[in-house]
Design a protein around this motif. Structure first.
Motif, short mmCIF file in Angstrom:
data_model
loop_
_atom_site.label_atom_id
_atom_site.label_comp_id
_atom_site.label_asym_id
_atom_site.label_seq_id
_atom_site.Cartn_x
_atom_site.Cartn_y
_atom_site.Cartn_z
N ALA A 170 12.76 -15.77 11.11
CA ALA A 170 11.83 -16.51 11.97
C ALA A 170 11.19 -15.52 12.94
CB ALA A 170 12.56 -17.60 12.74
N SER A 171 9.92 -15.75 13.24
CA SER A 171 9.19 -14.86 14.14
C SER A 171 8.25 -15.66 15.03
CB SER A 171 8.32 -13.88 13.34
OG SER A 171 9.09 -13.15 12.44
N PHE A 172 7.97 -15.10 16.21
CA PHE A 172 6.96 -15.69 17.08
C PHE A 172 5.62 -15.58 16.37
CE2 PHE A 172 10.11 -14.23 20.25
CZ PHE A 172 10.33 -15.43 20.90
N TRP A 173 4.80 -16.61 16.50
CA TRP A 173 3.45 -16.55 15.94
C TRP A 173 2.60 -15.60 16.74
CZ3 TRP A 173 0.96 -21.91 14.57
CH2 TRP A 173 1.22 -22.20 13.22
N PRO A 174 1.69 -14.87 16.09
CA PRO A 174 0.75 -14.04 16.83
C PRO A 174 -0.14 -14.93 17.71
CG PRO A 174 0.67 -13.56 14.47
CD PRO A 174 1.54 -14.76 14.65
N THR A 175 -0.59 -14.39 18.82
CA THR A 175 -1.37 -15.14 19.80
C THR A 175 -2.55 -15.87 19.17
OG1 THR A 175 -0.74 -13.58 21.51
CG2 THR A 175 -2.68 -14.93 21.95
N GLU A 176 -3.34 -15.15 18.38
CA GLU A 176 -4.55 -15.74 17.80
C GLU A 176 -4.22 -16.95 16.93
OE1 GLU A 176 -3.68 -12.37 17.10
OE2 GLU A 176 -4.69 -11.74 18.94
N ARG A 177 -3.19 -16.84 16.17
CA ARG A 177 -2.79 -17.94 15.28
C ARG A 177 -2.26 -19.12 16.08
NH1 ARG A 177 1.00 -18.31 10.21
NH2 ARG A 177 0.11 -20.22 9.38
N ALA A 178 -1.47 -18.84 17.11
CA ALA A 178 -0.92 -19.91 17.95
C ALA A 178 -2.04 -20.69 18.64
CB ALA A 178 0.03 -19.31 18.99
N VAL A 179 -3.02 -19.97 19.15
CA VAL A 179 -4.14 -20.61 19.84
C VAL A 179 -4.94 -21.48 18.87
CG1 VAL A 179 -6.36 -20.10 20.96
CG2 VAL A 179 -4.29 -18.92 21.69
N GLU A 180 -5.27 -20.91 17.72
CA GLU A 180 -6.09 -21.65 16.75
C GLU A 180 -5.37 -22.90 16.24
OE1 GLU A 180 -7.93 -21.04 12.29
OE2 GLU A 180 -7.65 -19.27 13.55
N ALA A 181 -4.11 -22.76 15.86
CA ALA A 181 -3.37 -23.87 15.26
C ALA A 181 -3.02 -24.96 16.27
CB ALA A 181 -2.10 -23.36 14.60
N SER A 182 -2.79 -24.58 17.52
CA SER A 182 -2.40 -25.58 18.54
C SER A 182 -3.59 -26.25 19.20
CB SER A 182 -1.53 -24.92 19.62
OG SER A 182 -2.31 -24.02 20.40
N GLY A 183 -4.75 -25.59 19.20
CA GLY A 183 -5.90 -26.11 19.93
C GLY A 183 -5.74 -25.93 21.43
N MET A 184 -4.88 -24.99 21.82
CA MET A 184 -4.59 -24.74 23.23
C MET A 184 -4.84 -23.27 23.55
SD MET A 184 -1.04 -26.87 23.51
CE MET A 184 -0.80 -28.33 22.50
N VAL A 191 7.08 -21.83 23.11
CA VAL A 191 6.68 -20.76 22.20
C VAL A 191 6.64 -21.31 20.78
CG1 VAL A 191 7.55 -18.89 23.67
CG2 VAL A 191 9.05 -19.91 21.96
N LEU A 192 5.77 -20.73 19.99
CA LEU A 192 5.62 -21.16 18.60
C LEU A 192 6.27 -20.14 17.68
CD1 LEU A 192 1.93 -22.42 18.72
CD2 LEU A 192 4.05 -23.66 19.20
N VAL A 193 7.14 -20.63 16.82
CA VAL A 193 7.94 -19.79 15.93
C VAL A 193 7.78 -20.34 14.51
CG1 VAL A 193 10.27 -18.97 15.42
CG2 VAL A 193 9.59 -19.37 17.79
N ALA A 194 7.75 -19.44 13.53
CA ALA A 194 7.62 -19.87 12.15
C ALA A 194 8.43 -18.98 11.22
CB ALA A 194 6.16 -19.85 11.72
N GLY A 195 8.72 -19.53 10.07
CA GLY A 195 9.39 -18.81 9.00
C GLY A 195 9.04 -19.47 7.68
#
Length: 167
Positions: free
Chosen positions: A91-105, A53-57
């Motif tokens: 810290a929060s989980f990244w929203p789906t759209e952002r996680a997909v775009e930033a990871s390329g996955m 999972v992708l988490v950010a703060g």
């Protein structure tokens, strides 16, 4: 190779061949990419699967991102352990759209293999041992690797209590 997202393929090609030889990929039904569905349909023990999972703060205006890998039998401790690791107030989980775009996955296929180098890669200590079924960057396949491959990934940090048992 068509079963891997581009960042995953690039990362696997960059691994030491003596480490990469322990990584296997298999095709699955993309409708079964979510861990619970995949483990049930393919008779894989839940304890053999790990989730990323992708988490950010933010701190002083700087966003700090971590890819967190935990066993499927646990849940990422975002509010305490991850927050402290990132040294952020919240810290929060990244929203789906952002996680997909930033990871390329693809969502449902996000994996620690091939995450951007400027992200922290935090591994719960439980993933060090035994097999790990993780995403491949695509919903239509999974990777299988021993915990030693995860700990050999660039920037990997093993963290005690990164996860809590699932309730």
């Amino acid at each position: 190779m068509d079963l891997l997202a581009t960042p995953v393929l690039t990362a696997l090609e960059a691994l030491d061949p003596d480490v990469a030889k322990y990584v296997y990929v298999t095709e699955i039904d993309p409708d079964l990419a979510d861990t619970a569905a995949m483990t049930e349909a393919y008779d894989v023990p839940l304890a053999a699967s790990s989730n990323c999972v992708l988490v950010a703060g933010k701190r002083a205006g700087e966003e700090r991102v971590a890819a967190c890998v935990v066993r499927a039998t646990t849940r990422t401790d975002v509010n305490t352990t991850v927050r402290k690791q990132l040294d952020v107030r919240k810290a929060s989980f990244w929203p789906t759209e952002r996680a997909v775009e930033a990871s390329g996955m693809e969502y449902g296929g996000i994996t620690p293999v091939g995450v951007p180098a400027d992200w922290r890669l935090l591994l719960d200590s439980r993933v060090k041992e035994g097999p790990n079924v993780v995403g491949s960057g695509l919903r239509r396949s999974k990777l299988l690797m021993p915990g030693g491959v995860l700990t050999a990934l660039p920037g990997a940090e093993v963290v005690e209590a990164l996860a809590k048992p699932a309730e």
